[in-house]
Design an enzyme around this catalytic site. Structure first.
Site, PDB file in Angstrom:
ATOM      1  N   LYS A 113       0.828  -1.208   0.000  1.00 19.00           N
ATOM      2  CA  LYS A 113       0.000   0.000   0.000  1.00 19.00           C
ATOM      3  C   LYS A 113       0.864   1.261   0.000  1.00 19.00           C
ATOM      4  O   LYS A 113       0.510   2.258  -0.623  1.00 19.00           O
ATOM      5  CB  LYS A 113      -0.923   0.021   1.219  1.00 19.00           C
ATOM      6  N   LYS A 199      -6.854 -10.875  -8.092  1.00 20.33           N
ATOM      7  CA  LYS A 199      -8.007 -10.927  -7.204  1.00 20.33           C
ATOM      8  C   LYS A 199      -9.048  -9.869  -7.571  1.00 20.33           C
ATOM      9  O   LYS A 199      -8.672  -8.760  -7.947  1.00 20.33           O
ATOM     10  CB  LYS A 199      -7.514 -10.646  -5.773  1.00 20.33           C
ATOM     11  N   LYS A 202     -11.671  -3.984  -4.749  1.00 22.41           N
ATOM     12  CA  LYS A 202     -12.300  -2.665  -4.728  1.00 22.41           C
ATOM     13  C   LYS A 202     -11.376  -1.596  -5.285  1.00 22.41           C
ATOM     14  O   LYS A 202     -11.822  -0.557  -5.746  1.00 22.41           O
ATOM     15  CB  LYS A 202     -12.613  -2.249  -3.288  1.00 22.41           C
TER      16      LYS A 202
END
Ligand code: TRP
Length: 336
Positions: A113, A199, A202
């Protein structure tokens, strides 16, 4: 003996997609009667990356409503909002001060991240796993159902609990309970519609890559029509050359509630032109009851508020007790 306790949570970032539902919430629903469950909407985690204050509240309510719509049953489960229970923030601080910095610096998700955030990495992003540890440890959770990507955070949670117990507890009476993860099976992993090796997520910019729980039949149809496939006829599971084929068959299996072998047989001679309308129909049918229930819940804001108010009370009763136990072990005076 009472039931074992389960705790899990989802972040209120936009819509829930089929990966969240099939990989997480549906499993919570299936197992809920065996456990004493706490499901929270982790809105404090939502601000570890830049967020939009104008939608935080509605996004949070939306996830709580989706929990109910997906079948979380208040007879077995408590639904609450993380920020409503201040013990989460407070325990995080206490845990922060006993957690070595290098434990956090090696978290894979933080590193991933942080790269995405570039210059804009907050202390909160680094601290994310300690907040998650507080979420879990406050409730003396026995089991924590999470995806494979959260395994390292669960290990950290256990390490933090061991450290507190070693430093501040006595062996007969540990301060914190060590939770066990329930890591969901690989098979339940739902991949992107536009790339069968990634995957469903979102944070992927393209809406075409995922089916959201609240997508209309038209949107579902459009997304499945345009999703990535391959030029081969005859559909099969587990061919590493055909990740999209495996993913779409898996989706069909999960949404139709059929067995894998049954689907393998049913689809072995099909082409995409025949399979796509079948998957579309199945997805629309499977999502309809969730969408109907969601609309009902959202039309009655008073009801949703009362669910969250009661959830908060139930959560607080347990969380505040654990927090007091930790403060006492650390040597704090407790207000009388
Ligand atoms: N980090 C989790 C995720 O992204 C969400 C989460 C926060 C969580 N606190 C938790 C999951 C406590 C389980 C238990 O999926």
């Amino acid at each position: 003996m009472g039931k074992q306790r389960v705790l899990s949570g989802v972040q209120p970032t936009g819509n829930l997609h089929l990966g969240n539902y099939l990989g997480a919430i549906r499993n919570w629903v299936e197992a809920q009667s065996q456990y004493d469950n706490f499901f929270c909407v982790v809105d404090l985690h939502a601000i570890t990356v830049p967020h939009n204050p104008a939608t935080l509240k509605s996004d949070t309510y939306k996830i709580a409503a989706l929990y109910l719509a997906c079948g979380i049953d208040l007879e077995y489960s408590t639904i609450f909002v993380q920020s409503h229970v201040s013990a989460h923030s407070e325990l995080t601080w206490l845990l922060n001060c006993i957690t070595p910095l290098n434990w956090l610096e090696r978290m894979i998700q933080f590193k991933e991240k942080a790269i995405k955030q570039g210059e804009n990495v907050s202390v909160g992003l680094l601290d994310y796993p300690v907040l998650m540890a507080a979420d879990i440890l406050l409730y003396d959770a026995d089991k924590v159902p999470v995806g494979e990507d959260q395994k390292q955070h669960l290990e950290l949670t256990r390490d933090i609990a061991v450290r507190i117990n070693d430093q501040f507890g006595n062996p007969e009476k540990p301060v914190l309970k060590l939770p066990e993860p329930i890591i969901r099976k690989e098979g339940a992993r739902v991949m992107s519609l536009t790339d069968g090796t990634k995957k469903m997520s979102k944070s992927e910019p393209s809406e075409m890559s995922r089916l959201n729980l609240l997508d209309s039949p038209e949107e579902i149809q459009k997304k499945i029509k345009r999703c990535k496939t391959d030029p081969l006829k005859g559909l099969e599971f587990d061919n590493p050359q055909r990740p999209e084929c495996n993913n779409l068959l898996t989706l069909y299996t999960l949404l139709s509630d059929k067995k894998k072998e049954e689907v393998a047989l049913e689809c072995q001679d099909m082409g995409w032109g025949q399979f796509k309308p079948l998957l579309t129909e199945t997805a629309i049918t499977a999502l309809k009851p969730i969408q109907t229930k969601y609309q009902q819940v959202m039309q009655d804001k008073g009801y949703l508020e009362s669910v969250l108010r009661e959830g908060r009370q139930q959560a607080e009763a347990i969380a505040n007790e654990t927090l007091a136990r930790v403060k006492k072990a650390l040597g704090y005076s407790l207000p009388s």
